[in-house]
Design a protein around this motif. Structure first.
Motif, PDB file in Angstrom:
ATOM      1  N   MET A   1       0.848  -1.197   0.000  1.00 40.94           N
ATOM      2  CA  MET A   1       0.000   0.000   0.000  1.00 40.94           C
ATOM      3  C   MET A   1       0.881   1.243   0.000  1.00 40.94           C
ATOM      4  SD  MET A   1      -3.246   0.824   0.062  1.00 40.94           S
ATOM      5  CE  MET A   1      -4.380   2.119   0.508  1.00 40.94           C
ATOM      6  N   ILE A   2       0.570   2.214  -0.859  1.00 38.91           N
ATOM      7  CA  ILE A   2       1.339   3.444  -0.873  1.00 38.91           C
ATOM      8  C   ILE A   2       0.937   4.306   0.321  1.00 38.91           C
ATOM      9  CG2 ILE A   2       1.515   3.332  -3.373  1.00 38.91           C
ATOM     10  CD1 ILE A   2      -0.513   5.541  -3.582  1.00 38.91           C
ATOM     11  N   ASP A   3       1.799   5.262   0.666  1.00 31.73           N
ATOM     12  CA  ASP A   3       1.514   6.132   1.808  1.00 31.73           C
ATOM     13  C   ASP A   3       0.261   6.961   1.548  1.00 31.73           C
ATOM     14  OD1 ASP A   3       3.756   5.211   3.099  1.00 31.73           O
ATOM     15  OD2 ASP A   3       5.036   6.849   2.407  1.00 31.73           O
ATOM     16  N   LEU A   4      -0.532   7.151   2.603  1.00 30.41           N
ATOM     17  CA  LEU A   4      -1.757   7.955   2.504  1.00 30.41           C
ATOM     18  C   LEU A   4      -1.666   9.148   3.455  1.00 30.41           C
ATOM     19  CD1 LEU A   4      -4.435   5.091   2.495  1.00 30.41           C
ATOM     20  CD2 LEU A   4      -3.511   6.338   0.543  1.00 30.41           C
ATOM     21  N   PRO A   5      -2.204  10.304   3.034  1.00 28.99           N
ATOM     22  CA  PRO A   5      -2.746  10.576   1.706  1.00 28.99           C
ATOM     23  C   PRO A   5      -1.631  10.752   0.682  1.00 28.99           C
ATOM     24  CG  PRO A   5      -2.771  12.571   3.012  1.00 28.99           C
ATOM     25  CD  PRO A   5      -2.316  11.480   3.939  1.00 28.99           C
ATOM     26  N   PRO A   6      -1.847  10.338  -0.557  1.00 30.65           N
ATOM     27  CA  PRO A   6      -0.779  10.452  -1.551  1.00 30.65           C
ATOM     28  C   PRO A   6      -0.681  11.878  -2.085  1.00 30.65           C
ATOM     29  CG  PRO A   6      -2.746   9.561  -2.563  1.00 30.65           C
ATOM     30  CD  PRO A   6      -3.065   9.725  -1.103  1.00 30.65           C
ATOM     31  N   PRO A   7       0.529  12.354  -2.409  1.00 27.52           N
ATOM     32  CA  PRO A   7       0.646  13.646  -3.085  1.00 27.52           C
ATOM     33  C   PRO A   7       0.100  13.527  -4.504  1.00 27.52           C
ATOM     34  CG  PRO A   7       2.784  12.571  -2.967  1.00 27.52           C
ATOM     35  CD  PRO A   7       1.835  11.723  -2.178  1.00 27.52           C
ATOM     36  N   LEU A   8      -0.706  14.484  -4.912  1.00 27.57           N
ATOM     37  CA  LEU A   8      -1.399  14.387  -6.194  1.00 27.57           C
ATOM     38  C   LEU A   8      -0.725  15.223  -7.279  1.00 27.57           C
ATOM     39  CD1 LEU A   8      -5.122  14.548  -5.002  1.00 27.57           C
ATOM     40  CD2 LEU A   8      -3.675  12.537  -5.386  1.00 27.57           C
ATOM     41  N   GLY A  64     -16.964   2.600  -2.507  1.00 23.70           N
ATOM     42  CA  GLY A  64     -15.555   2.238  -2.593  1.00 23.70           C
ATOM     43  C   GLY A  64     -15.235   0.899  -1.965  1.00 23.70           C
ATOM     44  N   ALA A  65     -16.125   0.402  -1.117  1.00 21.39           N
ATOM     45  CA  ALA A  65     -15.898  -0.899  -0.478  1.00 21.39           C
ATOM     46  C   ALA A  65     -15.878  -2.032  -1.487  1.00 21.39           C
ATOM     47  CB  ALA A  65     -16.969  -1.153   0.583  1.00 21.39           C
ATOM     48  N   ALA A  66     -16.410  -1.794  -2.704  1.00 21.52           N
ATOM     49  CA  ALA A  66     -16.419  -2.827  -3.745  1.00 21.52           C
ATOM     50  C   ALA A  66     -15.083  -2.943  -4.466  1.00 21.52           C
ATOM     51  CB  ALA A  66     -17.525  -2.526  -4.762  1.00 21.52           C
ATOM     52  N   LEU A  67     -14.180  -2.017  -4.217  1.00 24.96           N
ATOM     53  CA  LEU A  67     -12.867  -2.051  -4.872  1.00 24.96           C
ATOM     54  C   LEU A  67     -11.944  -3.047  -4.177  1.00 24.96           C
ATOM     55  CD1 LEU A  67     -12.344   1.797  -5.285  1.00 24.96           C
ATOM     56  CD2 LEU A  67     -12.733   0.160  -7.145  1.00 24.96           C
ATOM     57  N   PRO A  68     -10.970  -3.578  -4.898  1.00 27.73           N
ATOM     58  CA  PRO A  68      -9.986  -4.468  -4.265  1.00 27.73           C
ATOM     59  C   PRO A  68      -9.188  -3.726  -3.189  1.00 27.73           C
ATOM     60  CG  PRO A  68      -9.862  -4.620  -6.665  1.00 27.73           C
ATOM     61  CD  PRO A  68     -10.756  -3.460  -6.355  1.00 27.73           C
ATOM     62  N   VAL A  69      -8.896  -4.419  -2.093  1.00 27.50           N
ATOM     63  CA  VAL A  69      -8.072  -3.828  -1.039  1.00 27.50           C
ATOM     64  C   VAL A  69      -6.720  -3.432  -1.630  1.00 27.50           C
ATOM     65  CG1 VAL A  69      -6.856  -4.293   1.119  1.00 27.50           C
ATOM     66  CG2 VAL A  69      -9.213  -5.076   0.820  1.00 27.50           C
ATOM     67  N   GLY A  70      -6.272  -2.227  -1.244  1.00 21.38           N
ATOM     68  CA  GLY A  70      -4.994  -1.732  -1.758  1.00 21.38           C
ATOM     69  C   GLY A  70      -5.133  -0.828  -2.961  1.00 21.38           C
ATOM     70  N   THR A  71      -6.387  -0.505  -3.355  1.00 19.76           N
ATOM     71  CA  THR A  71      -6.609   0.376  -4.497  1.00 19.76           C
ATOM     72  C   THR A  71      -6.594   1.837  -4.049  1.00 19.76           C
ATOM     73  OG1 THR A  71      -7.940  -1.268  -5.679  1.00 19.76           O
ATOM     74  CG2 THR A  71      -8.247   1.031  -6.311  1.00 19.76           C
ATOM     75  N   GLY A 122      -2.360  -3.361  -3.578  1.00 22.09           N
ATOM     76  CA  GLY A 122      -1.186  -3.019  -2.789  1.00 22.09           C
ATOM     77  C   GLY A 122       0.019  -2.657  -3.623  1.00 22.09           C
ATOM     78  N   GLY A 123      -0.063  -2.855  -4.954  1.00 22.10           N
ATOM     79  CA  GLY A 123       1.063  -2.542  -5.820  1.00 22.10           C
ATOM     80  C   GLY A 123       1.017  -1.110  -6.319  1.00 22.10           C
ATOM     81  N   ASP A 124       2.154  -0.423  -6.291  1.00 26.63           N
ATOM     82  CA  ASP A 124       2.254   0.965  -6.726  1.00 26.63           C
ATOM     83  C   ASP A 124       2.266   1.014  -8.251  1.00 26.63           C
ATOM     84  OD1 ASP A 124       2.899   3.623  -7.186  1.00 26.63           O
ATOM     85  OD2 ASP A 124       4.307   3.729  -5.518  1.00 26.63           O
ATOM     86  N   MET A 125       1.284   1.686  -8.842  1.00 26.52           N
ATOM     87  CA  MET A 125       1.145   1.779 -10.293  1.00 26.52           C
ATOM     88  C   MET A 125       1.709   3.076 -10.873  1.00 26.52           C
ATOM     89  SD  MET A 125      -0.431  -1.042 -11.183  1.00 26.52           S
ATOM     90  CE  MET A 125       0.348  -1.954  -9.838  1.00 26.52           C
ATOM     91  N   ARG A 126       2.231   3.948 -10.029  1.00 28.69           N
ATOM     92  CA  ARG A 126       2.580   5.288 -10.493  1.00 28.69           C
ATOM     93  C   ARG A 126       3.719   5.316 -11.510  1.00 28.69           C
ATOM     94  NH1 ARG A 126       2.775   8.132  -4.636  1.00 28.69           N
ATOM     95  NH2 ARG A 126       3.805   6.121  -4.235  1.00 28.69           N
ATOM     96  N   ALA A 127       4.568   4.311 -11.534  1.00 29.50           N
ATOM     97  CA  ALA A 127       5.669   4.289 -12.504  1.00 29.50           C
ATOM     98  C   ALA A 127       5.206   3.858 -13.899  1.00 29.50           C
ATOM     99  CB  ALA A 127       6.784   3.361 -12.017  1.00 29.50           C
ATOM    100  N   ARG A 128       4.021   3.306 -13.996  1.00 34.29           N
ATOM    101  CA  ARG A 128       3.507   2.872 -15.300  1.00 34.29           C
ATOM    102  C   ARG A 128       3.043   4.074 -16.122  1.00 34.29           C
ATOM    103  NH1 ARG A 128       0.004  -2.711 -14.721  1.00 34.29           N
ATOM    104  NH2 ARG A 128       1.489  -3.873 -13.411  1.00 34.29           N
ATOM    105  N   PRO A 129       3.087   3.979 -17.455  1.00 41.24           N
ATOM    106  CA  PRO A 129       2.616   5.098 -18.286  1.00 41.24           C
ATOM    107  C   PRO A 129       1.116   5.309 -18.145  1.00 41.24           C
ATOM    108  CG  PRO A 129       3.175   3.203 -19.653  1.00 41.24           C
ATOM    109  CD  PRO A 129       3.633   2.878 -18.268  1.00 41.24           C
ATOM    110  N   TRP A 130       0.679   6.553 -18.421  1.00 45.60           N
ATOM    111  CA  TRP A 130      -0.730   6.907 -18.288  1.00 45.60           C
ATOM    112  C   TRP A 130      -1.622   5.938 -19.058  1.00 45.60           C
ATOM    113  CZ3 TRP A 130      -4.276   7.805 -22.074  1.00 45.60           C
ATOM    114  CH2 TRP A 130      -5.534   8.273 -21.654  1.00 45.60           C
ATOM    115  N   GLU A 131      -1.256   5.600 -20.295  1.00 46.80           N
ATOM    116  CA  GLU A 131      -2.150   4.779 -21.115  1.00 46.80           C
ATOM    117  C   GLU A 131      -2.376   3.400 -20.488  1.00 46.80           C
ATOM    118  OE1 GLU A 131      -0.430   4.746 -24.950  1.00 46.80           O
ATOM    119  OE2 GLU A 131       1.392   3.682 -24.364  1.00 46.80           O
ATOM    120  N   GLU A 132      -1.383   2.841 -19.826  1.00 52.99           N
ATOM    121  CA  GLU A 132      -1.568   1.563 -19.140  1.00 52.99           C
ATOM    122  C   GLU A 132      -2.422   1.743 -17.888  1.00 52.99           C
ATOM    123  OE1 GLU A 132       1.989  -0.586 -18.337  1.00 52.99           O
ATOM    124  OE2 GLU A 132       2.773  -0.361 -20.380  1.00 52.99           O
TER     125      GLU A 132
END
Length: 282
Positions: A1-8, A64-71, A122-132
């Protein structure tokens, strides 16, 4: 899980709508920017400042409870009334005490328009390109449905310009332009740009502030807007031009052209000095 709240990520103002290869476009929704996180303990909503706001929007916490944990999502909280975005309703809800939130959720229900996914499982997606990330976002939200939904996005600028024109009547502020292959970066390093709806209008410079030879601010009276008077920054390349025009006019009123935002922000920007125009009252 990434740190919360995340910088936007943040966007720079630009006009006109950017063109070029490797870009994607999205509508710019008029609401409250918010991160939504599904944790093992429940759902958390954070304003752009990092302030927790989940108690103000219980229907979004429940959805939001319907989302996978870690989203963790990035998006905009909006309220629709009569087919139009109602920013004032979002603001009232976000600033009202928590005890009134359930009643307001019934009278002015909110939606969350997600335009990015920062993490999932729980996986950080921020390094992936926008289109992915956007494909992943659509896959995550498809089985969930309203009031959580993925925002519109396109790689076709013609389609985006159609949205820019057609969605204005619904209160959509304009367009976001994003590099399609870029990772998610916080702050202005994101490379995101925003183009709000605006119109060009003429105005008279009544007075200036700053150095006499290169004024930095102009007090202007807008034409066709009830004579509204505003202060507007003068861009550096136009400061000496304005000073010369005022000297030629004997420091009288000088016609200029401004770009005025048509949304709730109503940003006024200095475009050029009008040497070809004489306005009433000059």
């Amino acid at each position: 899980m990434i740190d919360l709240p995340p910088p936007l990520a943040l966007a720079r103002d630009t006009h006109p709508v950017p063109d070029g290869t490797g870009l994607a476009w999205e509508p710019k929704w008029d609401g409250w920017r918010a991160a939504l996180a599904r944790t093992e303990r429940g759902v958390a909503l954070f304003a752009r400042s990092g302030r927790p706001i989940g108690n103000s929007f219980p229907e979004l916490e429940a959805a939001g409870a319907a989302l996978p944990v870690g989203t963790v999502l990035d998006g905009e909280i909006v309220v629709w009334r009569g087919g139009q975005l109602d920013f004032a309703a979002v603001q009232r809800r976000g600033l009202t005490r928590a005890s009134r939130a359930p009643a307001l959720a019934r009278s002015a229900p909110a939606s969350y328009v997600a335009f990015d996914v920062l993490a999932t499982g729980g996986g950080d997606m921020r390094a992936r390109p926008w289109e992915e990330r956007h494909v992943l976002l659509e896959q995550l939200l498809a089985p969930v449905g309203p009031p959580l939904q993925a925002g519109l996005a396109t790689r076709d600028r013609t389609v985006a310009l159609g949205w820019y024109e057609d969605l204005a009547a619904a209160g959509v502020e304009g367009l976001m332009t994003k590099p399609a292959r870029a990772p998610y970066r916080a702050g202005l390093a994101s490379g995101w740009r925003k183009t709000r709806h605006a119109t060009l209008t003429d105005a008279l410079v009544l007075d200036v502030a700053g150095p006499r030879a290169a004024p930095t601010t102009a007090r202007v009276r807008l034409a066709g807007d009830g004579g509204r008077v505003v202060d507007v920054a003068v861009p550096p390349p136009l400061r000496r031009v304005l000073a010369a025009a005022r000297a030629q006019a004997g420091e009288g009123a000088v016609p200029v052209e401004l770009r005025v935002g048509t949304g709730r922000h109503g940003t006024v920007r200095f475009v050029r000095v009008r040497g070809d125009l004489t306005l009433p009252g000059g």
